[in-house]
Design an enzyme around this catalytic site. Sequence first.
Site, mmCIF file in Angstrom:
data_model
loop_
_atom_site.group_PDB
_atom_site.id
_atom_site.type_symbol
_atom_site.label_atom_id
_atom_site.label_comp_id
_atom_site.label_asym_id
_atom_site.label_seq_id
_atom_site.Cartn_x
_atom_site.Cartn_y
_atom_site.Cartn_z
ATOM 1 N N GLY A 107 5.095 -8.791 -4.296
ATOM 2 C CA GLY A 107 3.856 -8.090 -3.979
ATOM 3 C C GLY A 107 3.448 -7.124 -5.073
ATOM 4 O O GLY A 107 4.281 -6.674 -5.859
ATOM 5 N N GLY A 128 0.758 -3.646 -5.705
ATOM 6 C CA GLY A 128 -0.080 -2.647 -5.060
ATOM 7 C C GLY A 128 -0.816 -1.805 -6.067
ATOM 8 O O GLY A 128 -0.820 -2.102 -7.270
ATOM 9 N N GLY A 163 2.085 -0.085 -8.269
ATOM 10 C CA GLY A 163 3.221 -0.771 -8.870
ATOM 11 C C GLY A 163 3.477 -2.158 -8.300
ATOM 12 O O GLY A 163 2.598 -2.767 -7.691
ATOM 13 N N CYS A 220 6.346 -4.834 -6.233
ATOM 14 C CA CYS A 220 7.495 -4.963 -5.337
ATOM 15 C C CYS A 220 8.336 -6.163 -5.768
ATOM 16 O O CYS A 220 7.816 -7.286 -5.860
ATOM 17 C CB CYS A 220 7.040 -5.147 -3.890
ATOM 18 S SG CYS A 220 6.395 -3.652 -3.119
ATOM 19 N N ASP A 274 -2.471 2.758 9.058
ATOM 20 C CA ASP A 274 -2.788 1.407 8.569
ATOM 21 C C ASP A 274 -1.959 0.369 9.326
ATOM 22 O O ASP A 274 -1.397 -0.551 8.737
ATOM 23 C CB ASP A 274 -2.539 1.303 7.065
ATOM 24 C CG ASP A 274 -3.272 0.119 6.435
ATOM 25 O OD1 ASP A 274 -4.237 -0.378 7.052
ATOM 26 O OD2 ASP A 274 -2.888 -0.308 5.338
#
Length: 352
Positions: free
Chosen positions: A11, A13, A16, A18, A130
């Site tokens: 992932g 974001g 940064g 993951c 969220d």
Amino acid sequence: MDSYEKVRVVGRGAFGVCWLCRDKISSAKVIVKMINTHGMSEKEEKYIQSEVNLLKKVQHPLIIGYIDYFTIDNQLAIVMQYAEGGTLEKLINEQRQIKENIPEKTVLEYFTQILIALDHMHSKHIVHRDLKPANILMNRRKTILKLSDFGISKELGTKSAASTVIGTPNYLSPEICESRPYNQKSDMWSLGCVLFELLQLERAFDGENLPAIVMKITQGRLKQMGEHVTPEAKKLVDALLKTNEKSRPDVTDLLVDPVVLPYLISIHCDLGRLEPPTTDKRKPSASLSSRLRTYPTQSTLRAHSSSMSLLSSQHLTPTPSSIETGMKPLIKNLSQSRISSQARYHQHRFTE
């Protein structure tokens, strides 16, 4: 990163990347969130540090586990538990593709797990902000859920309310859409949206653009639910998706709801076992309903019977208010007395 071997990127974001990594000593899979701090403003650095602090503060069997954090080459690394089953969003999409509804008993078991995790967060005056299927992770067998992604969570004072407009548009509460102050009740709206989506395999509020979505949310224009959904489940959705936040139930209200209570007791009984089960080498069934125990077991029924006996011995009149009064301490005691054993046992089961 001396202790971890990178496997692949899972992932990306705003701050940064993951990485799925493997612990070089234990061979356990973990997620390492690498955040580039070079050139960050002081405000941005505080934002990142707040996520670390929240992860430390909300350690719970039904919240994604924080393991460690360290700095390396102008990067902050946050090490977290890995969820092999992917996200709840992925499961919903898979079920939508094969046109097979998730069994309601399974939905309510998932719903209760999310409630327990939210109860822990809200008790610490933390609003997730969220909550959505993409931020709810699953173990490989898809029997255990964990809340994740606390990047925009906010810690509130006992009587305070946040006012920042933040979160995923489809799951925003009316008060956030209207830029009004909000609190934990905003998470309850998002939870209602998640429950609707689990039952219907479609979003409660959707549209071609953001203004269209916001209008439906603020007017409470909820899509009609199918005939396969029971009146009890529809009532839960309707209660959570009240446009007036003061009319919505909070977590403690729902934990003593007659629909939720049997699942709550079942989950606590399961998590309370001190010894982990023998690893099951059998391949999981392709059918979702056959993979999950979504019905009360004999131990669950005995636990339920014992709970009722406890209430009876306390000479409680069987009215809604007195049942609530009697069950809340029981639920609290169950949670507090088993939290350490839950963490050990749950860590084992989540890797299955």
